[in-house]
Structure formats: C-alpha cells, structure tokens
Design a protein around this motif. Structure first.
Motif, PDB file in Angstrom:
ATOM      1  N   GLN A   1      15.781  53.799  91.092  1.00 18.07           N
ATOM      2  CA  GLN A   1      16.087  53.495  92.493  1.00 18.07           C
ATOM      3  C   GLN A   1      17.432  54.082  92.896  1.00 18.07           C
ATOM      4  OE1 GLN A   1      16.971  49.404  93.444  1.00 18.07           O
ATOM      5  NE2 GLN A   1      16.227  49.599  95.532  1.00 18.07           N
ATOM      6  N   HIS A   2      18.417  53.978  92.004  1.00 23.40           N
ATOM      7  CA  HIS A   2      19.732  54.547  92.283  1.00 23.40           C
ATOM      8  C   HIS A   2      19.621  56.057  92.511  1.00 23.40           C
ATOM      9  CE1 HIS A   2      24.096  55.019  92.087  1.00 23.40           C
ATOM     10  NE2 HIS A   2      23.885  56.061  91.288  1.00 23.40           N
ATOM     11  N   ALA A   3      18.832  56.713  91.652  1.00 23.74           N
ATOM     12  CA  ALA A   3      18.641  58.162  91.807  1.00 23.74           C
ATOM     13  C   ALA A   3      17.971  58.481  93.140  1.00 23.74           C
ATOM     14  CB  ALA A   3      17.819  58.698  90.655  1.00 23.74           C
ATOM     15  N   HIS A   4      16.986  57.673  93.531  1.00 20.86           N
ATOM     16  CA  HIS A   4      16.302  57.893  94.797  1.00 20.86           C
ATOM     17  C   HIS A   4      17.267  57.729  95.970  1.00 20.86           C
ATOM     18  CE1 HIS A   4      12.004  56.949  93.116  1.00 20.86           C
ATOM     19  NE2 HIS A   4      12.504  58.100  92.698  1.00 20.86           N
ATOM     20  N   GLN A   5      18.173  56.769  95.860  1.00 20.62           N
ATOM     21  CA  GLN A   5      19.135  56.545  96.934  1.00 20.62           C
ATOM     22  C   GLN A   5      20.105  57.720  97.083  1.00 20.62           C
ATOM     23  OE1 GLN A   5      20.709  52.774  95.600  1.00 20.62           O
ATOM     24  NE2 GLN A   5      19.326  51.593  96.929  1.00 20.62           N
ATOM     25  N   LYS A   6      20.251  58.479  96.015  1.00 17.21           N
ATOM     26  CA  LYS A   6      21.105  59.668  96.047  1.00 17.21           C
ATOM     27  C   LYS A   6      20.316  60.926  96.415  1.00 17.21           C
ATOM     28  CE  LYS A   6      24.878  57.538  94.839  1.00 17.21           C
ATOM     29  NZ  LYS A   6      26.026  57.425  95.764  1.00 17.21           N
ATOM     30  N   GLY A   7      19.062  60.751  96.781  1.00 17.84           N
ATOM     31  CA  GLY A   7      18.261  61.881  97.216  1.00 17.84           C
ATOM     32  C   GLY A   7      17.508  62.604  96.132  1.00 17.84           C
ATOM     33  N   ILE A   8      17.407  62.002  94.939  1.00 11.20           N
ATOM     34  CA  ILE A   8      16.715  62.650  93.819  1.00 11.20           C
ATOM     35  C   ILE A   8      15.244  62.276  93.861  1.00 11.20           C
ATOM     36  CG2 ILE A   8      16.691  62.971  91.318  1.00 11.20           C
ATOM     37  CD1 ILE A   8      19.288  63.772  92.793  1.00 11.20           C
TER      38      ILE A   8
END
Length: 207
Positions: free
Chosen positions: A200-207
C-alpha cells in the motif's frame, strides 16, 4: 531547456496517474520547446509500453564477447568479484534481470557496510533503458517504510553506467519461512497484512 529539465519533467509526469492530466502537465512544462516536448513524450511512451526491452531477457547473441565460456552467463571483467564501482567493492552477483545486474557490495568509505548494488549491464545503456532505470531508482528512493529496502546511494561509473545502492536484505521464500516456523493460519494472515501495508505504501508513492 537542458537535459536535466527533461529528466525533471519526466519524473514529475510519472507521478501523475491520469493520462489527460499528465499530457496537460507535459505541455505546460515544456511550453513552446517542441524538441523538449518530443523527448519527454518519447520517454513516457517507452515507460508505458507493456513490453519493453528491459522486461525481456537479453539474447546471448547481442553481447557474445561477454559470455563466459564456462557457464554461458553474461559477464564482464570490470564487474567481477573484487572490482570497484565508486567506493563499493563487488563481492558476488546475486541477481540478474533483463537490463541489470545486482551484486552484494562492500562499501569502503565513508562507512563500511554491505549493501546491494544494481547496475545497468554493459551494452544496455540506451536512452530508454537509462530512463527506466532512473525512474526505478527515483521510485524506490521516494519510499520510506520499514518493510521496503532503502536506497543508500547512486552514481555513474567511469564507463557511464548508472547504478544505485540499496539495503541488502537476505531472506528465503515466504512459504519456506512460514513452513519452517510452523506458522498457524492466523500467523500467516498477520504476516500477509504486514506485506500488504508495504505494498500500500508503494502504491501511495505511485508504484
């Protein structure tokens, strides 16, 4: 505008999920510079391709002089164990993708520590590959989560090959870990939730 501006616009555009908003941003950022607009658009098209050079294995015929006669693997004496890449001494190669190698490296200065060093394979330094490599490095550097490896450093070799250095994380396959520790279903689900938080953290950074 300079090449640095081209990279800056490219990286900023990558953070915009909407195609329409991204297109509008690029047009505004490039203003009346048609050459800059074309260059940034080309990098974005390459980045968005479903199939890309860096996602495909490199055919051995591309770099025949770099093939090891013993193992058939791509190699290069400049990046063999003991070689130096900046302040990092290469120890062993632990990974290989379509366009990059990953090494265990020993940092010599200003501190001594082991890390993972990823570098573009010799012969793969095209404009598109370097742009994707830079985007990957930038994306990882933006993340700050205890369950995601951290980026320590980045640089370019004397032969103009970009590399970045990140936290070395040794481990085993997740299922092996769960089985060897005889984890219950509840424990496995809790571990899965922990992994989801990192994703989820990665998704929030656009990954």
């Amino acid at each position: 505008m300079t090449a640095a501006s081209e990279k800056t616009i490219f990286f900023q555009a990558l953070e915009i999920a909407s195609f329409e908003e991204r297109t509008k941003f690029v047009q505004q950022a490039c203003k009346d510079d048609a050459q800059l607009h074309a260059a940034v658009s080309a990098l974005l098209r390459e980045n968005d391709r479903e199939e890309n050079l860096i996602d495909r294995p490199v055919a051995a015929a591309i770099l025949p002089t770099m093939l090891s006669t013993e193992t058939g693997e791509l190699t290069d004496p400049r990046f063999s164990p003991g070689a130096m890449v900046g302040p990092y001494q290469l120890m062993e190669r632990i990974g290989e993708g379509g366009f990059g190698w990953v090494f265990v490296a020993q940092q010599q200065s200003p501190v001594q520590r082991r890390a993972a060093l990823k570098i573009i394979k010799p012969g793969m330094e095209s404009r598109e590959v370097i742009a994707r490599f830079e985007a990957e490095r930038q994306a990882i550097a933006l993340m700050d989560h205890p369950n995601i490896a951290r980026v320590f450093d980045a640089g370019v070799t004397e032969s103009a090959q970009p590399y970045f250095v990140m936290e070395l994380v040794r481990g085993v396959p997740l299922t092996d870990f769960c089985n060897s520790n005889r984890q219950s279903i509840q424990e496995r689900l809790q571990l899965f939730v922990t992994i989801c938080h990192a994703v989820q953290h990665a998704h929030q950074k656009g990954i």
